[in-house]
Design a protein around this motif. Structure first.
Motif, mmCIF file in Angstrom:
data_model
loop_
_atom_site.group_PDB
_atom_site.id
_atom_site.type_symbol
_atom_site.label_atom_id
_atom_site.label_comp_id
_atom_site.label_asym_id
_atom_site.label_seq_id
_atom_site.Cartn_x
_atom_site.Cartn_y
_atom_site.Cartn_z
ATOM 1 N N SER A 188 65.180 45.137 33.515
ATOM 2 C CA SER A 188 65.446 45.867 32.278
ATOM 3 C C SER A 188 65.807 44.907 31.156
ATOM 4 O O SER A 188 66.587 43.971 31.352
ATOM 5 C CB SER A 188 66.602 46.854 32.482
ATOM 6 O OG SER A 188 67.010 47.408 31.244
ATOM 7 N N ARG A 244 66.851 52.640 35.050
ATOM 8 C CA ARG A 244 66.513 53.379 33.838
ATOM 9 C C ARG A 244 67.618 54.383 33.550
ATOM 10 O O ARG A 244 68.296 54.864 34.471
ATOM 11 C CB ARG A 244 65.191 54.121 34.015
ATOM 12 C CG ARG A 244 63.968 53.256 34.252
ATOM 13 C CD ARG A 244 63.656 52.294 33.142
ATOM 14 N NE ARG A 244 63.559 52.907 31.826
ATOM 15 C CZ ARG A 244 63.231 52.223 30.717
ATOM 16 N NH1 ARG A 244 63.000 50.922 30.784
ATOM 17 N NH2 ARG A 244 63.156 52.830 29.558
ATOM 18 N N ASP A 262 66.440 57.684 27.816
ATOM 19 C CA ASP A 262 65.339 56.895 28.366
ATOM 20 C C ASP A 262 64.142 56.893 27.413
ATOM 21 O O ASP A 262 63.493 55.857 27.209
ATOM 22 C CB ASP A 262 64.931 57.442 29.727
ATOM 23 C CG ASP A 262 63.910 56.569 30.422
ATOM 24 O OD1 ASP A 262 64.167 55.359 30.572
ATOM 25 O OD2 ASP A 262 62.845 57.082 30.813
#
Length: 517
Positions: free
Chosen positions: A154, A68, A75
């Motif tokens: 991700s 992240r 974020d």
């Protein structure tokens, strides 16, 4: 494929595919329209990981899977974009048409025409093959763009430039750049653009903006109606075809091959991995129809020899231009050797080897490229003592390849499986492939609302393994702890191990729990 969009969920805008419905790779917040979902593991547990597991896992490795963003504001914005994307149709809700993606790309100035492309379809091995192709092209000083799916952890993994996922900032910027045009197309079409269609447009736009010298593009599902099929790949790659997504692509290799053959374009070079006979016939027929050149594994190229080596395997490959000896590939399993042969042939075809001229590519460059290849979540070791291996196999063919690979590469004295699968897969066939090598299996579920209930999965597992070999742990972190404990019962020097498998989401969440990413 001719079915209309599938509207079996109450909300037609709800993302529903393993490749898309959890765009963050994590559970979505519950809401009034999510009542049908079984709650997944606690978000904080998935993100932070079990302290016990993390402490024993060792330092994260450089593998191209981004964490992240460190900046809280970045974020926050990335999560907002992920939520917007996750609110769209997932890949399992299909309207068999490229009309919407064509409309969007036309408004964007047809960015997919700004560079040549290598287009990849098949059932198993697409992402690993794409990563190898990317590494080979980059080794010859070409700027690459790679678009693959699904992601392990991700969503930014899906779009890579120069071998690395685009940054969170660039992902956000790309989305914001095309968002007004997405809204325009949404307003004009019967159905809104899907999660995958928007991501595909983002990838093509990012590649044009870079700009890249060549794009390596993996099909999402099928081929003919896939959103990526707006490109005209000068090289079309078909990895092994097996049964998966049978409710959408067909229930025989031949029917599935019809859909996948749609990426073969006029005058292209087609690189075919070893295929079932009926699938190969379909693909060859399509190549003849569009006057494409064909290169077949086992005929024009292939694996001449392979032997297990420390950290991977040593190969001799036959390419379109000749032999390539002493290739070290830091990946496990015969299937990865075959993926390497396919990737090499695809790159040779891109450079005109075998048609314009007959010569091998520079051997040292090839060796350097293959030696640097990584494929996260594919027979990936994430801790030692006991060894824990992750593999994203999710269908029977993938399970058979994984079972063979883990047996060959590790030779565990006792192997404990952790399985979290999707309810729409051939779970029985998947488990049967692992039955000969799993001493015990811990069944669990991941955070996806498509995940098979742990008790339902256990019922199938008991029929395959017997009750005494099956343990149920609904939470993935508990399942990992239980499997590691079972492996440790053999003693520190026993050679016992754990294999986590069944789904890309299961593997991605296990990576987080074990301190990767």
């Amino acid at each position: 494929m001719s079915e209309r969009p599938q509207n079996d969920d109450p909300d037609p805008t709800e993302a529903s595919d393993e490749q898309a419905e959890a765009a963050t790779g994590l559970p979505r917040a519950p809401g009034p329209d999510r009542a049908e979902d079984t709650p997944g593991p606690d978000l904080a547990v998935i993100e932070a990981g079990s302290r016990t597991l993390r402490a024993q896992a060792g330092p994260p490795q450089g593998d191209g899977v981004p964490a992240r963003p460190a900046d809280p504001e970045v974020d926050r914005v990335l999560r907002a974009v992920e939520e917007e994307l996750a609110g769209r149709w997932g890949e399992t809700k299909l309207d068999p048409s490229v009309q919407r993606i064509v409309a969007l790309l036309d408004i964007l100035g047809t960015p997919q025409r700004a560079y040549p492309a290598i287009h990849i379809t098949g059932t198993n091995g697409k992402t690993s093959t794409a990563r190898m192709i990317e590494a080979l092209l980059a080794a010859f000083d070409l700027r690459t763009g790679r678009y693959t799916s699904p992601h392990v952890q991700s969503v930014t993994e899906r779009i890579s430039l120069d071998g690395s996922p685009i940054s969170a900032e660039r992902f956000i910027e790309t989305y914001r750049d095309i968002a007004p045009y997405v809204e325009m197309v949404d307003a004009q079409q019967e159905y809104r653009l899907s999660f995958f269609e928007v991501l595909t447009a983002m990838a093509f736009a990012a590649f044009a903006d870079a700009p890249v010298d060549v794009a390596v593009v993996e099909v999402g599902m099928g081929g003919t109606w896939d959103a990526t099929n707006v490109i005209d790949g000068s090289v079309a790659v078909v990895t092994p075809i097996a049964l998966d997504h049978t409710d959408r692509l067909g229930d025989t290799p031949e029917q599935i091959a019809v859909e996948k053959s749609g990426i073969i374009k006029k005058d292209a070079t087609v690189v075919l991995a070893q295929q079932p006979v009926d699938a190969a016939s379909v693909l060859l027929k399509r190549a003849v129809e569009v006057d494409a050149t064909v290169a077949r594994e086992g005929m024009e190229f292939g694996v001449l020899s392979r032997e297990v080596a420390v950290g991977g395997q040593m190969l001799t490959l036959r390419g379109l231009g000749g032999e390539y000896p002493e290739i070290f590939l830091p990946l496990y399993g015969a299937y990865q050797a075959h993926n390497a042969a396919v990737a090499l042939a695809a790159v040779e075809a891109f450079f005109g080897v075998g048609s314009d001229h007959a010569r091998t590519l520079d051997i040292e460059t090839i060796r350097t490229a293959f030696a640097a290849v990584a494929s996260p979540g594919r027979m990936e070791v994430v801790r030692r003592s006991p060894t824990v291996v992750l593999d994203a196999a999710h269908n029977p063919a993938g399970a058979r390849a994984a079972a063979e690979a883990v047996t060959e590469a590790f030779g565990f004295s006792r192997l404990v499986g952790v399985v979290g699968a999707s309810a729409d897969k051939d779970v029985r066939g998947f488990l049967e492939a692992f039955e000969p090598i799993f001493a015990e299996v811990v069944v669990t579920r991941n955070s996806s609302h498509r995940a098979m209930d742990a008790d339902a999965l256990a019922a199938v597992a008991v029929e395959v393994f017997g009750a005494e070999r099956v343990q149920v742990e609904p939470r993935l972190d508990d399942a990992l702890e239980a499997a590691i404990t079972l492996a440790e019962e053999e003693g520190e020097f026993s050679g016992a191990g754990v294999l986590v498998t069944g789904s890309v989401i299961t593997v991605g969440e296990a990576r987080l729990l074990l301190g990767r990413g």
